[in-house]
Motif scaffolding. Structure first.
Motif, PDB file in Angstrom:
ATOM      1  N   ASP A   1       0.834  -1.209   0.000  1.00  0.00           N
ATOM      2  CA  ASP A   1       0.000   0.000   0.000  1.00  0.00           C
ATOM      3  C   ASP A   1       0.868   1.258   0.000  1.00  0.00           C
ATOM      4  OD1 ASP A   1      -2.354  -1.466  -0.018  1.00  0.00           O
ATOM      5  OD2 ASP A   1      -2.660  -1.314   2.150  1.00  0.00           O
ATOM      6  N   TRP A   2       1.904   1.255   0.813  1.00  0.00           N
ATOM      7  CA  TRP A   2       2.801   2.413   0.894  1.00  0.00           C
ATOM      8  C   TRP A   2       3.507   2.632  -0.443  1.00  0.00           C
ATOM      9  CZ3 TRP A   2       7.774   4.159   0.445  1.00  0.00           C
ATOM     10  CH2 TRP A   2       8.120   5.315   1.150  1.00  0.00           C
ATOM     11  N   MET A   3       4.025   1.562  -1.022  1.00  0.00           N
ATOM     12  CA  MET A   3       4.741   1.670  -2.297  1.00  0.00           C
ATOM     13  C   MET A   3       3.811   2.176  -3.405  1.00  0.00           C
ATOM     14  SD  MET A   3       7.873   0.908  -1.504  1.00  0.00           S
ATOM     15  CE  MET A   3       8.682   0.748  -3.094  1.00  0.00           C
ATOM     16  N   ASN A   4       2.553   1.766  -3.371  1.00  0.00           N
ATOM     17  CA  ASN A   4       1.608   2.218  -4.387  1.00  0.00           C
ATOM     18  C   ASN A   4       1.186   3.665  -4.185  1.00  0.00           C
ATOM     19  OD1 ASN A   4       0.830   0.208  -6.570  1.00  0.00           O
ATOM     20  ND2 ASN A   4       0.964  -1.058  -4.733  1.00  0.00           N
ATOM     21  N   GLU A   5       1.152   4.135  -2.948  1.00  0.00           N
ATOM     22  CA  GLU A   5       0.924   5.568  -2.719  1.00  0.00           C
ATOM     23  C   GLU A   5       2.086   6.376  -3.295  1.00  0.00           C
ATOM     24  OE1 GLU A   5      -0.550   7.328   0.895  1.00  0.00           O
ATOM     25  OE2 GLU A   5      -1.492   5.432   1.484  1.00  0.00           O
ATOM     26  N   LEU A   6       3.304   5.881  -3.084  1.00  0.00           N
ATOM     27  CA  LEU A   6       4.470   6.554  -3.652  1.00  0.00           C
ATOM     28  C   LEU A   6       4.392   6.540  -5.183  1.00  0.00           C
ATOM     29  CD1 LEU A   6       7.169   7.991  -3.262  1.00  0.00           C
ATOM     30  CD2 LEU A   6       8.255   5.730  -3.138  1.00  0.00           C
ATOM     31  N   LYS A   7       3.981   5.425  -5.749  1.00  0.00           N
ATOM     32  CA  LYS A   7       3.821   5.313  -7.208  1.00  0.00           C
ATOM     33  C   LYS A   7       2.878   6.405  -7.729  1.00  0.00           C
ATOM     34  CE  LYS A   7       1.707   2.326 -10.649  1.00  0.00           C
ATOM     35  NZ  LYS A   7       0.709   1.301 -10.821  1.00  0.00           N
ATOM     36  N   ASP A   8       1.738   6.570  -7.079  1.00  0.00           N
ATOM     37  CA  ASP A   8       0.768   7.584  -7.522  1.00  0.00           C
ATOM     38  C   ASP A   8       1.341   8.993  -7.412  1.00  0.00           C
ATOM     39  OD1 ASP A   8      -1.041   5.547  -8.053  1.00  0.00           O
ATOM     40  OD2 ASP A   8      -2.151   5.828  -6.171  1.00  0.00           O
ATOM     41  N   LEU A   9       2.014   9.281  -6.306  1.00  0.00           N
ATOM     42  CA  LEU A   9       2.636  10.596  -6.134  1.00  0.00           C
ATOM     43  C   LEU A   9       3.706  10.837  -7.200  1.00  0.00           C
ATOM     44  CD1 LEU A   9       2.945  10.545  -2.242  1.00  0.00           C
ATOM     45  CD2 LEU A   9       1.506  12.106  -3.582  1.00  0.00           C
ATOM     46  N   TRP A  10       4.536   9.826  -7.450  1.00  0.00           N
ATOM     47  CA  TRP A  10       5.616   9.889  -8.445  1.00  0.00           C
ATOM     48  C   TRP A  10       5.037  10.200  -9.826  1.00  0.00           C
ATOM     49  CZ3 TRP A  10      10.911   7.887  -8.104  1.00  0.00           C
ATOM     50  CH2 TRP A  10      11.523   7.646  -9.342  1.00  0.00           C
ATOM     51  N   ASN A  11       4.033   9.413 -10.223  1.00  0.00           N
ATOM     52  CA  ASN A  11       3.488   9.547 -11.574  1.00  0.00           C
ATOM     53  C   ASN A  11       2.721  10.849 -11.786  1.00  0.00           C
ATOM     54  OD1 ASN A  11       4.603   7.151 -12.479  1.00  0.00           O
ATOM     55  ND2 ASN A  11       2.790   5.947 -11.990  1.00  0.00           N
ATOM     56  N   ASN A  12       2.297  11.494 -10.694  1.00  0.00           N
ATOM     57  CA  ASN A  12       1.583  12.765 -10.803  1.00  0.00           C
ATOM     58  C   ASN A  12       2.475  13.974 -10.586  1.00  0.00           C
ATOM     59  OD1 ASN A  12      -1.134  11.916 -11.415  1.00  0.00           O
ATOM     60  ND2 ASN A  12      -1.139  10.984  -9.380  1.00  0.00           N
ATOM     61  N   ASP A  13       3.778  13.745 -10.463  1.00  0.00           N
ATOM     62  CA  ASP A  13       4.710  14.849 -10.233  1.00  0.00           C
ATOM     63  C   ASP A  13       5.622  15.026 -11.450  1.00  0.00           C
ATOM     64  OD1 ASP A  13       6.889  16.516  -9.414  1.00  0.00           O
ATOM     65  OD2 ASP A  13       6.364  16.066  -7.339  1.00  0.00           O
ATOM     66  N   PRO A  14       5.410  16.071 -12.234  1.00  0.00           N
ATOM     67  CA  PRO A  14       6.230  16.269 -13.437  1.00  0.00           C
ATOM     68  C   PRO A  14       7.710  16.501 -13.138  1.00  0.00           C
ATOM     69  CG  PRO A  14       4.719  18.121 -13.112  1.00  0.00           C
ATOM     70  CD  PRO A  14       4.374  17.088 -12.095  1.00  0.00           C
ATOM     71  N   GLU A  15       8.022  16.968 -11.936  1.00  0.00           N
ATOM     72  CA  GLU A  15       9.425  17.176 -11.569  1.00  0.00           C
ATOM     73  C   GLU A  15      10.162  15.851 -11.391  1.00  0.00           C
ATOM     74  OE1 GLU A  15      11.279  20.131 -11.261  1.00  0.00           O
ATOM     75  OE2 GLU A  15       9.529  20.821 -12.368  1.00  0.00           O
TER      76      GLU A  15
ATOM     77  N   VAL B   1       9.129  -0.211  -9.908  1.00  0.00           N
ATOM     78  CA  VAL B   1       9.624  -0.442 -11.264  1.00  0.00           C
ATOM     79  C   VAL B   1       9.302   0.768 -12.140  1.00  0.00           C
ATOM     80  CG1 VAL B   1       9.539  -1.956 -13.277  1.00  0.00           C
ATOM     81  CG2 VAL B   1       9.307  -2.927 -10.969  1.00  0.00           C
ATOM     82  N   VAL B   2      10.353   1.372 -12.701  1.00  0.00           N
ATOM     83  CA  VAL B   2      10.208   2.585 -13.497  1.00  0.00           C
ATOM     84  C   VAL B   2      10.583   2.286 -14.949  1.00  0.00           C
ATOM     85  CG1 VAL B   2      10.989   4.975 -13.790  1.00  0.00           C
ATOM     86  CG2 VAL B   2      10.784   3.996 -11.488  1.00  0.00           C
ATOM     87  N   GLU B   3       9.689   2.664 -15.855  1.00  0.00           N
ATOM     88  CA  GLU B   3       9.942   2.534 -17.285  1.00  0.00           C
ATOM     89  C   GLU B   3       9.730   3.897 -17.928  1.00  0.00           C
ATOM     90  OE1 GLU B   3       7.481  -0.603 -18.852  1.00  0.00           O
ATOM     91  OE2 GLU B   3       8.458  -2.118 -17.603  1.00  0.00           O
ATOM     92  N   ASN B   4      10.778   4.400 -18.553  1.00  0.00           N
ATOM     93  CA  ASN B   4      10.757   5.708 -19.204  1.00  0.00           C
ATOM     94  C   ASN B   4      10.198   6.791 -18.267  1.00  0.00           C
ATOM     95  OD1 ASN B   4      11.461   7.296 -21.409  1.00  0.00           O
ATOM     96  ND2 ASN B   4       9.376   7.264 -22.187  1.00  0.00           N
ATOM     97  N   GLY B   5      10.673   6.780 -17.025  1.00  0.00           N
ATOM     98  CA  GLY B   5      10.317   7.797 -16.043  1.00  0.00           C
ATOM     99  C   GLY B   5       9.053   7.531 -15.256  1.00  0.00           C
ATOM    100  N   GLU B   6       8.189   6.649 -15.741  1.00  0.00           N
ATOM    101  CA  GLU B   6       6.916   6.372 -15.087  1.00  0.00           C
ATOM    102  C   GLU B   6       7.007   5.092 -14.258  1.00  0.00           C
ATOM    103  OE1 GLU B   6       2.221   5.587 -16.186  1.00  0.00           O
ATOM    104  OE2 GLU B   6       3.664   5.860 -17.798  1.00  0.00           O
ATOM    105  N   CYS B   7       6.462   5.145 -13.047  1.00  0.00           N
ATOM    106  CA  CYS B   7       6.399   3.930 -12.236  1.00  0.00           C
ATOM    107  C   CYS B   7       5.252   3.081 -12.772  1.00  0.00           C
ATOM    108  CB  CYS B   7       6.194   4.239 -10.764  1.00  0.00           C
ATOM    109  SG  CYS B   7       6.139   2.723  -9.770  1.00  0.00           S
ATOM    110  N   VAL B   8       5.591   1.898 -13.271  1.00  0.00           N
ATOM    111  CA  VAL B   8       4.583   1.017 -13.862  1.00  0.00           C
ATOM    112  C   VAL B   8       4.134  -0.078 -12.898  1.00  0.00           C
ATOM    113  CG1 VAL B   8       5.327   1.481 -16.224  1.00  0.00           C
ATOM    114  CG2 VAL B   8       6.346  -0.429 -14.965  1.00  0.00           C
TER     115      VAL B   8
END
Length: 134
Positions: free
Chosen positions: A8-22, A51-58
């Motif tokens: 759950d924690w890792m997936n919250e980080l995934k969502d934050l990561w993918n929604n942050d253009p920086e 797991v990151v592919e081309n900058g996006e956490c997949v």
């Protein structure tokens, strides 16, 4: 409130990561692909995987034997501190220099010398601080 490095924690980080253009967009610009794991110092295997592919956490979740490009370890008390007060570049350098943050895989020095990677790396710690962690 998810446990540190739980699925759950890792997936919250995934969502934050993918929604942050920086983070996502800057890493996409350099074609960043990586398997990132996190865990506690002294343990045989990491707890969470990212797991990151081309900058996006997949994919993010529990570690399941993946071979990490980056494996970050610290004591639980230090991880918990960083989830409350994110580190900047100086704090990361200090944590690494004094052994609070260890890289079992990955070249920390090379990453810091590459501004296209260093900025998003520091920002990822700020994202961790947005997760209400137990």
């Amino acid at each position: 409130m998810p446990q540190l490095f739980s699925a759950d924690w890792m997936n919250e980080l995934k969502d934050l990561w993918n929604n942050d253009p920086e983070v996502k967009d800057k890493l996409a610009a350099i074609g960043f692909n990586s398997i990132i794991t996190c865990g506690l110092k002294g343990e045989a295997k990491p707890m969470g995987v990212f797991v990151v592919e081309n900058g996006e956490c997949v994919r993010a979740g529990d570690y399941n034997g993946e071979s990490p490009d980056w494996d970050m370890r610290a004591d639980r008390k230090d991880w918990m501190k960083w989830t409350k007060e994110p580190m900047g570049m100086v704090g990361l350098g200090t944590a690494y220099t004094f052994g609070k943050l260890k890289f079992l895989s990955g070249d920390y020095g090379a990453m810091l010398k590459n501004p296209a990677m260093a900025g998003p790396f520091v920002k990822s710690f700020a994202l961790m601080a947005k997760i209400d962690t137990q």
